[in-house]
Write an enzyme that holds these catalytic residues in place. Structure first.
Site, PDB file in Angstrom:
ATOM      1  N   CYS A 188     -15.432  -7.512 -16.958  1.00 50.96           N
ATOM      2  CA  CYS A 188     -16.566  -6.681 -16.533  1.00 50.96           C
ATOM      3  C   CYS A 188     -17.724  -6.779 -17.533  1.00 50.96           C
ATOM      4  N   CYS A 238     -22.495   4.352  -7.022  1.00 51.55           N
ATOM      5  CA  CYS A 238     -21.646   5.322  -6.310  1.00 51.55           C
ATOM      6  C   CYS A 238     -22.459   6.549  -5.857  1.00 51.55           C
ATOM      7  N   CYS A 298     -14.635  10.824  -4.124  1.00 53.21           N
ATOM      8  CA  CYS A 298     -14.827   9.489  -3.526  1.00 53.21           C
ATOM      9  C   CYS A 298     -14.918   9.609  -2.002  1.00 53.21           C
ATOM     10  N   ASP A 338       0.772  -1.239   0.000  1.00 54.21           N
ATOM     11  CA  ASP A 338       0.000   0.000   0.000  1.00 54.21           C
ATOM     12  C   ASP A 338       0.806   1.294   0.000  1.00 54.21           C
ATOM     13  N   CYS A 395     -21.118  -1.168 -10.207  1.00 52.56           N
ATOM     14  CA  CYS A 395     -20.316  -0.339  -9.294  1.00 52.56           C
ATOM     15  C   CYS A 395     -20.432   1.140  -9.654  1.00 52.56           C
TER      16      CYS A 395
HETATM   17  C1  B12 Z   1      -4.339   6.356  -3.749  1.00 49.66           C
HETATM   18  C2  B12 Z   1      -5.144   5.175  -3.294  1.00 49.66           C
HETATM   19  C3  B12 Z   1      -6.492   5.391  -2.995  1.00 49.66           C
HETATM   20  C4  B12 Z   1      -7.211   6.683  -3.348  1.00 49.66           C
HETATM   21  C5  B12 Z   1      -7.465   6.691  -4.877  1.00 49.66           C
HETATM   22  C6  B12 Z   1      -8.047   5.352  -5.382  1.00 49.66           C
HETATM   23  C7  B12 Z   1      -7.777   5.031  -6.845  1.00 49.66           C
HETATM   24  N1  B12 Z   1      -8.665   4.247  -7.416  1.00 49.66           N
HETATM   25  O1  B12 Z   1      -6.796   5.453  -7.386  1.00 49.66           O
HETATM   26  C8  B12 Z   1      -8.479   6.590  -2.460  1.00 49.66           C
HETATM   27  C9  B12 Z   1      -8.228   7.268  -1.125  1.00 49.66           C
HETATM   28  C10 B12 Z   1      -9.755   7.168  -3.075  1.00 49.66           C
HETATM   29  C11 B12 Z   1      -8.562   5.077  -2.236  1.00 49.66           C
HETATM   30  C12 B12 Z   1      -9.741   4.426  -1.921  1.00 49.66           C
HETATM   31  C13 B12 Z   1      -9.849   3.058  -1.751  1.00 49.66           C
HETATM   32  N2  B12 Z   1      -8.836   2.177  -1.683  1.00 49.66           N
HETATM   33 CO1  B12 Z   1      -6.988   2.645  -2.105  1.00 49.66          CO
HETATM   34  N3  B12 Z   1      -5.196   2.877  -2.674  1.00 49.66           N
HETATM   35  C14 B12 Z   1      -4.564   3.893  -3.181  1.00 49.66           C
HETATM   36  C15 B12 Z   1      -3.109   3.500  -3.524  1.00 49.66           C
HETATM   37  C16 B12 Z   1      -2.203   3.985  -2.394  1.00 49.66           C
HETATM   38  C17 B12 Z   1      -2.598   4.007  -4.875  1.00 49.66           C
HETATM   39  C18 B12 Z   1      -3.574   3.789  -6.052  1.00 49.66           C
HETATM   40  C19 B12 Z   1      -3.146   4.571  -7.274  1.00 49.66           C
HETATM   41  O2  B12 Z   1      -1.999   4.526  -7.663  1.00 49.66           O
HETATM   42  N4  B12 Z   1      -4.059   5.316  -7.878  1.00 49.66           N
HETATM   43  C20 B12 Z   1      -3.743   6.140  -9.008  1.00 49.66           C
HETATM   44  C21 B12 Z   1      -4.472   5.723 -10.252  1.00 49.66           C
HETATM   45  C22 B12 Z   1      -3.897   6.466 -11.467  1.00 49.66           C
HETATM   46  O3  B12 Z   1      -4.251   4.384 -10.404  1.00 49.66           O
HETATM   47  P1  B12 Z   1      -5.350   3.330 -10.813  1.00 49.66           P
HETATM   48  O4  B12 Z   1      -6.562   3.321  -9.953  1.00 49.66           O
HETATM   49  O5  B12 Z   1      -4.623   2.068 -10.914  1.00 49.66           O
HETATM   50  O6  B12 Z   1      -5.802   3.967 -12.172  1.00 49.66           O
HETATM   51  C23 B12 Z   1      -5.782   3.246 -13.288  1.00 49.66           C
HETATM   52  C24 B12 Z   1      -7.054   3.363 -14.029  1.00 49.66           C
HETATM   53  O7  B12 Z   1      -7.458   4.723 -14.032  1.00 49.66           O
HETATM   54  C25 B12 Z   1      -6.580   2.822 -15.313  1.00 49.66           C
HETATM   55  N5  B12 Z   1      -7.235   3.371 -16.486  1.00 49.66           N
HETATM   56  C26 B12 Z   1      -7.350   4.626 -16.891  1.00 49.66           C
HETATM   57  N6  B12 Z   1      -8.014   4.674 -18.035  1.00 49.66           N
HETATM   58  C27 B12 Z   1      -8.323   3.410 -18.353  1.00 49.66           C
HETATM   59  C28 B12 Z   1      -9.023   2.897 -19.416  1.00 49.66           C
HETATM   60  C29 B12 Z   1      -9.190   1.519 -19.498  1.00 49.66           C
HETATM   61  C30 B12 Z   1      -9.936   0.969 -20.635  1.00 49.66           C
HETATM   62  C31 B12 Z   1      -8.645   0.669 -18.477  1.00 49.66           C
HETATM   63  C32 B12 Z   1      -8.821  -0.820 -18.545  1.00 49.66           C
HETATM   64  C33 B12 Z   1      -7.957   1.217 -17.406  1.00 49.66           C
HETATM   65  C34 B12 Z   1      -7.822   2.585 -17.375  1.00 49.66           C
HETATM   66  O8  B12 Z   1      -5.204   3.124 -15.473  1.00 49.66           O
HETATM   67  C35 B12 Z   1      -4.756   3.717 -14.287  1.00 49.66           C
HETATM   68  C36 B12 Z   1      -3.340   3.294 -14.014  1.00 49.66           C
HETATM   69  O9  B12 Z   1      -3.203   1.902 -14.054  1.00 49.66           O
HETATM   70  C37 B12 Z   1      -3.228   1.920  -3.551  1.00 49.66           C
HETATM   71  C38 B12 Z   1      -1.981   1.165  -3.075  1.00 49.66           C
HETATM   72  C39 B12 Z   1      -0.884   1.149  -4.124  1.00 49.66           C
HETATM   73  N7  B12 Z   1       0.339   1.418  -3.727  1.00 49.66           N
HETATM   74  O10 B12 Z   1      -1.167   0.890  -5.286  1.00 49.66           O
HETATM   75  C40 B12 Z   1      -4.441   1.655  -2.607  1.00 49.66           C
HETATM   76  C41 B12 Z   1      -5.394   0.526  -3.012  1.00 49.66           C
HETATM   77  C42 B12 Z   1      -5.713   0.689  -4.456  1.00 49.66           C
HETATM   78  N8  B12 Z   1      -6.593   0.818  -2.225  1.00 49.66           N
HETATM   79  C43 B12 Z   1      -7.241  -0.226  -1.839  1.00 49.66           C
HETATM   80  C44 B12 Z   1      -8.514  -0.201  -1.203  1.00 49.66           C
HETATM   81  C45 B12 Z   1      -8.968  -1.495  -0.526  1.00 49.66           C
HETATM   82  C46 B12 Z   1      -9.296   0.968  -1.229  1.00 49.66           C
HETATM   83  C47 B12 Z   1     -10.761   1.115  -0.796  1.00 49.66           C
HETATM   84  C48 B12 Z   1     -11.651  -0.070  -1.118  1.00 49.66           C
HETATM   85  C49 B12 Z   1     -10.798   1.411   0.734  1.00 49.66           C
HETATM   86  C50 B12 Z   1     -12.176   1.710   1.309  1.00 49.66           C
HETATM   87  N9  B12 Z   1     -12.991   0.704   1.585  1.00 49.66           N
HETATM   88  O11 B12 Z   1     -12.523   2.839   1.528  1.00 49.66           O
HETATM   89  C51 B12 Z   1     -11.185   2.386  -1.582  1.00 49.66           C
HETATM   90  C52 B12 Z   1     -11.748   2.044  -2.984  1.00 49.66           C
HETATM   91  C53 B12 Z   1     -12.143   3.242  -3.790  1.00 49.66           C
HETATM   92  C54 B12 Z   1     -12.095   2.975  -5.297  1.00 49.66           C
HETATM   93  N10 B12 Z   1     -13.251   2.855  -5.928  1.00 49.66           N
HETATM   94  O12 B12 Z   1     -11.015   2.887  -5.871  1.00 49.66           O
HETATM   95  C55 B12 Z   1      -6.527  -1.512  -2.241  1.00 49.66           C
HETATM   96  C56 B12 Z   1      -7.275  -2.146  -3.417  1.00 49.66           C
HETATM   97  C57 B12 Z   1      -7.193  -3.665  -3.446  1.00 49.66           C
HETATM   98  C58 B12 Z   1      -7.814  -4.196  -4.710  1.00 49.66           C
HETATM   99  N11 B12 Z   1      -8.468  -5.346  -4.619  1.00 49.66           N
HETATM  100  O13 B12 Z   1      -7.722  -3.611  -5.754  1.00 49.66           O
HETATM  101  C59 B12 Z   1      -5.066  -0.963  -2.605  1.00 49.66           C
HETATM  102  C60 B12 Z   1      -4.363  -1.709  -3.733  1.00 49.66           C
HETATM  103  C61 B12 Z   1      -4.252  -1.070  -1.298  1.00 49.66           C
HETATM  104  C62 B12 Z   1      -3.782  -2.494  -1.010  1.00 49.66           C
HETATM  105  N12 B12 Z   1      -2.470  -2.716  -0.947  1.00 49.66           N
HETATM  106  O14 B12 Z   1      -4.538  -3.413  -0.858  1.00 49.66           O
HETATM  107  N13 B12 Z   1      -7.358   4.486  -2.447  1.00 49.66           N
HETATM  108  S1  SF4 Z   2     -19.390  -4.304 -10.481  1.00 50.21           S
HETATM  109 FE1  SF4 Z   2     -17.884  -3.061 -11.568  1.00 50.21          FE
HETATM  110  S2  SF4 Z   2     -15.946  -4.126 -11.297  1.00 50.21           S
HETATM  111 FE2  SF4 Z   2     -17.561  -5.612 -10.801  1.00 50.21          FE
HETATM  112  S3  SF4 Z   2     -17.954  -6.684 -12.765  1.00 50.21           S
HETATM  113 FE3  SF4 Z   2     -19.414  -4.971 -12.629  1.00 50.21          FE
HETATM  114  S4  SF4 Z   2     -18.377  -3.304 -13.755  1.00 50.21           S
HETATM  115 FE4  SF4 Z   2     -16.795  -4.823 -13.247  1.00 50.21          FE
HETATM  116  S1  SF4 Z   3     -17.616   6.896  -3.093  1.00 52.64           S
HETATM  117 FE1  SF4 Z   3     -15.687   5.877  -3.679  1.00 52.64          FE
HETATM  118  S2  SF4 Z   3     -15.695   3.901  -2.612  1.00 52.64           S
HETATM  119 FE2  SF4 Z   3     -17.800   4.736  -2.505  1.00 52.64          FE
HETATM  120  S3  SF4 Z   3     -18.880   3.844  -4.259  1.00 52.64           S
HETATM  121 FE3  SF4 Z   3     -18.034   5.800  -4.970  1.00 52.64          FE
HETATM  122  S4  SF4 Z   3     -16.002   5.299  -5.807  1.00 52.64           S
HETATM  123 FE4  SF4 Z   3     -16.656   3.530  -4.582  1.00 52.64          FE
END
Ligand code: B12
Ligand code: SF4
Ligand code: SF4
Length: 344
Positions: A187, A197, A213, A133, A193
């Site tokens: 998906c 939200c 969020c 994380d 999902c």
């Molecule tokens: C910052 C962060 C947050 C932030 C931002 C979340 C986010 N989605 O980025 C906040 C505070 C909101 C957050 C919330 C949560 N988090 Co958080 N968070 C992180 C952290 C530290 C970094 C994530 C990151 O780099 N985000 C930046 C963006 C750019 O990255 P990304 O989401 O991967 O974005 C990708 C998509 O946008 C994608 N994309 C963009 N365009 C397109 C188009 C297509 C077609 C596709 C396929 C993809 C795509 O590409 C991007 C880069 O790969 C990670 C830990 C880590 N070191 O990775 C934990 C992590 C993601 N969190 C986690 C968890 C559990 C949560 C929560 C569920 C906690 C809660 N219950 O409140 C929520 C879920 C919210 C959500 N819907 O995402 C877990 C997720 C586990 C899992 N199964 O995935 C992690 C991995 C921590 C861990 N080690 O377990 N989190």
């Molecule tokens: S709830 Fe969201 S993440 Fe899960 S299968 Fe449906 S679109 Fe994909």
């Molecule tokens: S507020 Fe964040 S964690 Fe809650 S449903 Fe929306 S994206 Fe998911």
């Protein structure tokens, strides 16, 4: 380095309590750097300034530790026993996200990762670094590249074998382990999902504007939350699971192997009236060993006051009124907002 070692490594990880372990190369996520840059340029990270720092590492795991040859990605299930949405209808109660209803996962996963890494060194040598994380490691994309699952439209990792209730962790190693190959998106036309939200935090499928969020707003955001978002926060007081709970792949969820994730009964549906009056010492005592402790009493009570304002329970107004002169400006502001809202 052969398949035999890898097979034993995966078995060792399962014995440790991980639900799955798979391997990729550090360079297997070339798309991440551009997508991370786009995320930060759009401002989606809000006050999480640390996301804009060290982007060359977060965007490219191969740059983080150039000597690493393989990344072992691990998933640890924390699947809840009950549907976490049950508490959302109880408006005098607070909803704490599943991952925070007991012990801090960072400590538990890190210990398991370290034990696995020590086993690997003893068996095959090499050097290792373990992450969960907090390091600038793109955990979800690496997990997809290793084949643990795919990043769903809610941006979290989903698996056909264990759903989306899983923490991710990694062991980087200088050993050359055989890789598994990436998972593809399953998906399909689902958008459960996205539709559920409460704050409309997804500008598009697979993209999250963290500033909207509830997880960000209740855990990371300092100071008062914008007024137009407060009503949608509902009774969430720490994190949010609404998008995770909606995912149909959770029918394959695997029970959490560590009992220390099981909800503490007093945190399943805590009374807002009791939480609002916690002082610093009582807050620390209640949340000792919990991830909630990290946000401190002020931000937590601020969240509780938003939930009180949203409760529709006039009998909670006096509790909010008692906090309108709180020394913390965000708490005092939230208290005034709650009083006004309950008076309507
Ligand atoms: C910052 C962060 C947050 C932030 C931002 C979340 C986010 N989605 O980025 C906040 C505070 C909101 C957050 C919330 C949560 N988090 Co958080 N968070 C992180 C952290 C530290 C970094 C994530 C990151 O780099 N985000 C930046 C963006 C750019 O990255 P990304 O989401 O991967 O974005 C990708 C998509 O946008 C994608 N994309 C963009 N365009 C397109 C188009 C297509 C077609 C596709 C396929 C993809 C795509 O590409 C991007 C880069 O790969 C990670 C830990 C880590 N070191 O990775 C934990 C992590 C993601 N969190 C986690 C968890 C559990 C949560 C929560 C569920 C906690 C809660 N219950 O409140 C929520 C879920 C919210 C959500 N819907 O995402 C877990 C997720 C586990 C899992 N199964 O995935 C992690 C991995 C921590 C861990 N080690 O377990 N989190
Ligand atoms: S709830 Fe969201 S993440 Fe899960 S299968 Fe449906 S679109 Fe994909
Ligand atoms: S507020 Fe964040 S964690 Fe809650 S449903 Fe929306 S994206 Fe998911």
């Amino acid at each position: 380095m052969g398949e035999a070692l890898k097979t034993r490594l995966v078995q060792q990880a399962l014995d440790e309590g991980f639900v799955a372990a798979r391997v990729c190369r550090p360079g297997d996520v070339p798309q991440v750097a551009d997508r991370l840059r786009a995320f930060v340029e759009a401002g989606y990270h809000g006050q999480m300034g640390w996301m804009a720092e060290r982007m060359h590492w977060r965007g490219d795991p191969a740059a983080l530790w150039p000597e690493a040859r393989s990344v072992i990605m691990l998933a640890e299930s924390y699947a809840p026993e009950q549907d976490p949405r049950a508490v959302l209808g109880r408006r005098d109660r607070g909803a704490i996200s599943v991952y925070a209803q007991n012990r801090d996962y960072h400590d538990l996963v890190k210990k398991r990762l370290k034990r696995l890494a020590r086993w690997l060194i003893a068996e095959a040598g090499g050097e290792v670094k373990v992450f969960v994380d907090t390091a600038p490691v793109a955990e979800k994309p690496l997990a997809q590249a290793a084949g643990l699952g795919w990043q769903g439209k809610h941006t979290n990792l989903v698996s056909r074998e264990f759903g989306n209730w899983a923490f991710l962790g990694s062991v980087f190693t200088t050993l050359d382990l055989p890789v598994d190959g990436a998972e593809v998106d399953h998906c399909g036309s689902c958008r459960a999902c996205l539709d559920v939200c409460p704050t409309d935090a997804f500008p598009a499928p697979y993209q999250l504007d963290a500033r909207r969020c509830i997880s960000y707003l209740t855990i990371e955001h300092k100071g008062p939350v914008e007024e137009d978002l407060r009503a949608a926060i509902g009774n969430h007081i720490y994190g949010c699971d609404d998008c995770l709970a909606a995912c149909p792949w959770n029918k394959f969820a695997v029970a959490a192997s560590d009992l220390r994730y099981a909800a503490r009964p007093e945190l399943e549906a805590p009374a807002l009236a009791e939480l609002a009056v916690l002082d610093d010492a009582a807050f620390r005592a209640l949340f000792s060993g919990s991830p909630i402790k990290r946000i401190g009493r002020d931000r937590f009570v601020r969240n509780v006051l938003y939930a009180i304002g949203n409760s529709g329970k006039a009998d909670l107004r006096e509790i909010a009124r008692g906090l309108t002169e709180d020394p913390d400006p965000a708490v005092a502001d939230a208290a005034r907002w709650a009083v006004a809202r309950l008076g309507q």
